[in-house]
Write an enzyme that holds these catalytic residues in place. Structure first.
Site, PDB file in Angstrom:
ATOM      1  N   ASP A 181      17.583 -23.013 100.243  1.00 33.18           N
ATOM      2  CA  ASP A 181      18.781 -22.937 101.082  1.00 33.18           C
ATOM      3  C   ASP A 181      19.807 -23.919 100.520  1.00 33.18           C
ATOM      4  O   ASP A 181      19.510 -25.117 100.404  1.00 33.18           O
ATOM      5  CB  ASP A 181      18.400 -23.312 102.529  1.00 33.18           C
ATOM      6  CG  ASP A 181      19.516 -22.973 103.497  1.00 33.18           C
ATOM      7  OD1 ASP A 181      20.690 -23.283 103.186  1.00 33.18           O
ATOM      8  OD2 ASP A 181      19.217 -22.394 104.547  1.00 33.18           O
ATOM      9  N   PHE A 224      17.909 -15.030 103.811  1.00 33.12           N
ATOM     10  CA  PHE A 224      18.345 -14.800 105.196  1.00 33.12           C
ATOM     11  C   PHE A 224      18.790 -13.350 105.362  1.00 33.12           C
ATOM     12  O   PHE A 224      18.273 -12.619 106.214  1.00 33.12           O
ATOM     13  CB  PHE A 224      19.465 -15.782 105.583  1.00 33.12           C
ATOM     14  CG  PHE A 224      20.080 -15.475 106.928  1.00 33.12           C
ATOM     15  CD1 PHE A 224      19.285 -15.214 108.041  1.00 33.12           C
ATOM     16  CD2 PHE A 224      21.469 -15.437 107.084  1.00 33.12           C
ATOM     17  CE1 PHE A 224      19.858 -14.900 109.281  1.00 33.12           C
ATOM     18  CE2 PHE A 224      22.039 -15.141 108.321  1.00 33.12           C
ATOM     19  CZ  PHE A 224      21.234 -14.871 109.413  1.00 33.12           C
ATOM     20  N   THR A 225      19.740 -12.916 104.552  1.00 30.40           N
ATOM     21  CA  THR A 225      20.130 -11.492 104.596  1.00 30.40           C
ATOM     22  C   THR A 225      19.729 -10.766 103.320  1.00 30.40           C
ATOM     23  O   THR A 225      19.739  -9.542 103.282  1.00 30.40           O
ATOM     24  CB  THR A 225      21.660 -11.332 104.797  1.00 30.40           C
ATOM     25  OG1 THR A 225      22.325 -12.157 103.828  1.00 30.40           O
ATOM     26  CG2 THR A 225      22.069 -11.741 106.197  1.00 30.40           C
ATOM     27  N   LYS A 228      35.290 -20.144 104.771  1.00 28.21           N
ATOM     28  CA  LYS A 228      35.675 -19.738 103.416  1.00 28.21           C
ATOM     29  C   LYS A 228      36.997 -20.389 103.000  1.00 28.21           C
ATOM     30  O   LYS A 228      37.233 -20.638 101.816  1.00 28.21           O
ATOM     31  CB  LYS A 228      35.792 -18.211 103.340  1.00 28.21           C
ATOM     32  CG  LYS A 228      34.455 -17.480 103.441  1.00 28.21           C
ATOM     33  CD  LYS A 228      33.688 -17.536 102.122  1.00 28.21           C
ATOM     34  CE  LYS A 228      32.442 -16.683 102.160  1.00 28.21           C
ATOM     35  NZ  LYS A 228      31.736 -16.646 100.873  1.00 28.21           N
ATOM     36  N   THR A 244      33.577  -4.650 100.130  1.00 29.58           N
ATOM     37  CA  THR A 244      32.824  -4.090  99.009  1.00 29.58           C
ATOM     38  C   THR A 244      31.561  -3.423  99.538  1.00 29.58           C
ATOM     39  O   THR A 244      30.945  -3.924 100.493  1.00 29.58           O
ATOM     40  CB  THR A 244      32.471  -5.223  98.021  1.00 29.58           C
ATOM     41  OG1 THR A 244      33.701  -5.836  97.612  1.00 29.58           O
ATOM     42  CG2 THR A 244      31.736  -4.710  96.803  1.00 29.58           C
ATOM     43  N   LYS A 260      27.883 -24.495 107.846  1.00 31.29           N
ATOM     44  CA  LYS A 260      27.169 -25.423 106.945  1.00 31.29           C
ATOM     45  C   LYS A 260      27.092 -24.860 105.527  1.00 31.29           C
ATOM     46  O   LYS A 260      27.266 -25.590 104.554  1.00 31.29           O
ATOM     47  CB  LYS A 260      25.756 -25.692 107.477  1.00 31.29           C
ATOM     48  CG  LYS A 260      25.719 -26.663 108.636  1.00 31.29           C
ATOM     49  CD  LYS A 260      24.278 -26.990 108.979  1.00 31.29           C
ATOM     50  CE  LYS A 260      24.182 -27.946 110.144  1.00 31.29           C
ATOM     51  NZ  LYS A 260      22.797 -28.124 110.601  1.00 31.29           N
ATOM     52  N   ASP A 262      18.228 -18.255  96.518  1.00 30.97           N
ATOM     53  CA  ASP A 262      18.531 -17.538  97.761  1.00 30.97           C
ATOM     54  C   ASP A 262      17.539 -17.973  98.838  1.00 30.97           C
ATOM     55  O   ASP A 262      16.369 -18.225  98.543  1.00 30.97           O
ATOM     56  CB  ASP A 262      18.399 -16.024  97.510  1.00 30.97           C
ATOM     57  CG  ASP A 262      19.171 -15.193  98.521  1.00 30.97           C
ATOM     58  OD1 ASP A 262      20.082 -14.457  98.097  1.00 30.97           O
ATOM     59  OD2 ASP A 262      18.869 -15.253  99.734  1.00 30.97           O
ATOM     60  N   TYR A 292      33.236 -17.986 109.653  1.00 33.42           N
ATOM     61  CA  TYR A 292      33.280 -17.381 108.314  1.00 33.42           C
ATOM     62  C   TYR A 292      34.671 -17.562 107.684  1.00 33.42           C
ATOM     63  O   TYR A 292      34.783 -18.112 106.592  1.00 33.42           O
ATOM     64  CB  TYR A 292      32.933 -15.899 108.446  1.00 33.42           C
ATOM     65  CG  TYR A 292      32.845 -15.142 107.141  1.00 33.42           C
ATOM     66  CD1 TYR A 292      31.734 -15.282 106.314  1.00 33.42           C
ATOM     67  CD2 TYR A 292      33.856 -14.263 106.747  1.00 33.42           C
ATOM     68  CE1 TYR A 292      31.635 -14.561 105.128  1.00 33.42           C
ATOM     69  CE2 TYR A 292      33.758 -13.545 105.565  1.00 33.42           C
ATOM     70  CZ  TYR A 292      32.645 -13.692 104.758  1.00 33.42           C
ATOM     71  OH  TYR A 292      32.553 -12.980 103.579  1.00 33.42           O
TER      72      TYR A 292
HETATM   73  P1  NAD Z   1      24.659 -10.473 101.605  1.00 32.25           P
HETATM   74  O1  NAD Z   1      24.465 -10.937 102.997  1.00 32.25           O
HETATM   75  O2  NAD Z   1      23.916  -9.273 101.155  1.00 32.25           O
HETATM   76  O3  NAD Z   1      24.396 -11.634 100.561  1.00 32.25           O
HETATM   77  C1  NAD Z   1      24.418 -13.001 100.870  1.00 32.25           C
HETATM   78  C2  NAD Z   1      23.199 -13.640 100.228  1.00 32.25           C
HETATM   79  O4  NAD Z   1      23.250 -15.047 100.416  1.00 32.25           O
HETATM   80  C3  NAD Z   1      21.885 -13.159 100.849  1.00 32.25           C
HETATM   81  O5  NAD Z   1      20.957 -12.880  99.842  1.00 32.25           O
HETATM   82  C4  NAD Z   1      21.444 -14.344 101.710  1.00 32.25           C
HETATM   83  O6  NAD Z   1      20.039 -14.383 101.897  1.00 32.25           O
HETATM   84  C5  NAD Z   1      21.973 -15.501 100.901  1.00 32.25           C
HETATM   85  N1  NAD Z   1      22.238 -16.712 101.681  1.00 32.25           N
HETATM   86  C6  NAD Z   1      22.908 -16.830 102.847  1.00 32.25           C
HETATM   87  N2  NAD Z   1      22.966 -18.111 103.235  1.00 32.25           N
HETATM   88  C7  NAD Z   1      22.320 -18.833 102.281  1.00 32.25           C
HETATM   89  C8  NAD Z   1      22.043 -20.199 102.110  1.00 32.25           C
HETATM   90  N3  NAD Z   1      22.445 -21.115 102.994  1.00 32.25           N
HETATM   91  N4  NAD Z   1      21.334 -20.594 101.014  1.00 32.25           N
HETATM   92  C9  NAD Z   1      20.902 -19.693 100.102  1.00 32.25           C
HETATM   93  N5  NAD Z   1      21.142 -18.373 100.213  1.00 32.25           N
HETATM   94  C10 NAD Z   1      21.843 -17.938 101.290  1.00 32.25           C
HETATM   95  O7  NAD Z   1      26.240 -10.234 101.464  1.00 32.25           O
HETATM   96  P2  NAD Z   1      27.125  -9.784 100.215  1.00 32.25           P
HETATM   97  O8  NAD Z   1      28.012  -8.700 100.690  1.00 32.25           O
HETATM   98  O9  NAD Z   1      26.301  -9.570  99.014  1.00 32.25           O
HETATM   99  O10 NAD Z   1      28.046 -11.066 100.032  1.00 32.25           O
HETATM  100  C11 NAD Z   1      27.870 -11.991  98.979  1.00 32.25           C
HETATM  101  C12 NAD Z   1      29.027 -12.970  98.954  1.00 32.25           C
HETATM  102  O11 NAD Z   1      30.252 -12.275  98.756  1.00 32.25           O
HETATM  103  C13 NAD Z   1      29.172 -13.767 100.252  1.00 32.25           C
HETATM  104  O12 NAD Z   1      29.537 -15.097  99.932  1.00 32.25           O
HETATM  105  C14 NAD Z   1      30.325 -13.087 100.943  1.00 32.25           C
HETATM  106  O13 NAD Z   1      31.040 -13.970 101.783  1.00 32.25           O
HETATM  107  C15 NAD Z   1      31.178 -12.621  99.757  1.00 32.25           C
HETATM  108  N6  NAD Z   1      32.014 -11.478 100.141  1.00 32.25           N
HETATM  109  C16 NAD Z   1      31.474 -10.235 100.306  1.00 32.25           C
HETATM  110  C17 NAD Z   1      32.292  -9.197 100.699  1.00 32.25           C
HETATM  111  C18 NAD Z   1      31.775  -7.795 100.873  1.00 32.25           C
HETATM  112  O14 NAD Z   1      32.546  -6.927 101.298  1.00 32.25           O
HETATM  113  N7  NAD Z   1      30.543  -7.458 100.554  1.00 32.25           N
HETATM  114  C19 NAD Z   1      33.661  -9.413 100.925  1.00 32.25           C
HETATM  115  C20 NAD Z   1      34.147 -10.698 100.775  1.00 32.25           C
HETATM  116  C21 NAD Z   1      33.335 -11.729 100.354  1.00 32.25           C
END
Ligand code: NAD
Ligand code: UDP
Length: 316
Positions: free
Chosen positions: A60, A38-39, A153, A179, A95, A35, A149
């Site tokens: 990253d 970032f978030t 995706k 979620t 990216k 990870d 996004y």
């Molecule tokens: P989140 O933002 O909490 O988690 C994303 C994680 O990816 C974070 O820990 C962030 O630091 C890391 N990250 C971002 N860019 C990165 C990079 N370039 N390299 C390494 N790490 C990186 O969000 P989440 O809700 O936990 O989502 C996780 C995944 O599930 C995402 O791919 C998101 O698109 C997908 N998703 C989530 C939902 C939802 O409702 N929560 C719905 C559809 C899809």
């Protein structure tokens, strides 16, 4: 004795990723969490750091990743998921979903690992079919502020299928619908955490638009169970919807959050962001048929668990 698998989880320090890492560890697997924070945060995984089967690598995925041990499976979640965060640096979001995805597919190819992509209901855009089945091709604006996004995706799914057709990489694709649950960041910006934090802090609850738009909310434990079932399912690449088909308006959600928190917050209405989908509800019959999976946790139970988490965080 069954050999432990080495499982790489990108985005493992994020909201969903941290729950997935926790579940895989409790299933007895070795987990490498990659990870860039970032978030996500180390706080989300600090309870896992002392586990010998858990390793955290700050990295990253836009840069190539060379694993120092054999990898059996990859769950690719690395991508900011909240509109506020994925729009903060739209080009980086693209990216992550192109260069980052190619890096992870390349890793899967090298290790002959099975790889699962966390895709999204956003591939359906502002849907003209309701509920959404996997056959629906979507209604996405490729020029809009959500496109980094949504289109990101979509191309990620294309890359997964191309690596499967061209390089025989074993791929799995899940399309995740909204979620929520503990460990969403307080400043995540998505609706469930926003409303709960606003209610607990006694601030105005911000509904964007008239509040009649709908979403169908899935509790994180249901999703994690579905993702693991999909990874372990034979002869089925997906895509498969994972979501809770119970649909609510944002006004209904706000009223529930006010009721369950006992908050005195007022509801206020703000401008609806561009391309905000009017409605969203998964058809999960394919997941039921192929994975014997369906969500179990209803919105009331899930919201109450999430409220308890945020109460602890905010110290209210
Ligand atoms: P989140 O933002 O909490 O988690 C994303 C994680 O990816 C974070 O820990 C962030 O630091 C890391 N990250 C971002 N860019 C990165 C990079 N370039 N390299 C390494 N790490 C990186 O969000 P989440 O809700 O936990 O989502 C996780 C995944 O599930 C995402 O791919 C998101 O698109 C997908 N998703 C989530 C939902 C939802 O409702 N929560 C719905 C559809 C899809
Ligand atoms: N939303 C809202 N108030 C907020 C945050 C979001 O009314 O404080 C609305 C948003 O406009 C959308 C819905 O809630 O219609 C879900 O938004 P979210 O960002 O959680 O997810 P997504 O739009 O990606 O499904």
């Amino acid at each position: 004795m069954i050999k432990k698998k080495n499982i790489l989880v990108t985005g493992g320090a994020g909201f969903i990723g941290s729950h997935l890492c926790e579940k895989l560890l409790s299933n007895g697997e070795n987990v490498i969490c990659v990870d860039n924070l970032f978030t996500g945060s180390e706080e989300n995984i600090k309870h896992l750091l002392s586990d010998n089967n858990f390793e955290f690598v700050e990295h990253d995925i836009i840069n190539p990743y060379f694993a120092d041990k054999h990898v059996d499976e990859i769950y690719n979640l690395a991508c900011p998921a909240s509109p506020v965060h994925y729009q903060y640096n739209a080009i980086r979001t693209i990216k992550a979903n192109t260069i980052g995805v190619i890096n992870m597919l390349g890793l899967a190819k090298k290790h002959k690992a099975r790889i699962l992509q966390a895709s999204t209901s956003e591939v359906y855009g502002d849907p003209l079919e309701h509920p959404q089945t996997e056959r629906y091709k979507g209604n996405v604006n490729c020029d809009g502020i959500r496109a980094c996004y949504d289109e990101g995706k979509r191309v990620a799914e294309t890359l997964f299928f191309d690596y499967n057709r061209q390089n025989y990489v074993e791929v799995r694709i899940v399309r995740i619908f909204n979620t929520y649950g503990p460990r969403m960041a307080k400043n995540d910006g998505r609706v469930v955490s926003n409303f709960i934090v606003q209610a607990l802090e006694g601030k105005d609850i911000t509904i964007y638009g008239d509040g009649k738009q709908t979403r169908s909310f899935q509790y994180v434990d249901d999703l994690v169970a579905g993702m693991i079932k999909m990874m372990n399912c034979e002869n089925f690449n997906g895509p498969v919807n994972l979501g809770n088909p119970n649909e609510f308006t944002m006004l209904e959600l706000a009223e529930k959050v006010i009721a369950y928190t006992g908050s005195k917050s007022r509801i206020v209405y703000q401008k609806l962001p561009q391309d905000d989908p009017c409605k969203r509800k998964p058809d999960v019959s394919l997941a039921k048929k192929k994975l014997d999976w369906e969500p179990r946790i209803d919105l009331e139970d899930g919201l109450k668990k999430t409220i308890t988490y945020f109460r602890g965080l905010i110290g209210e």
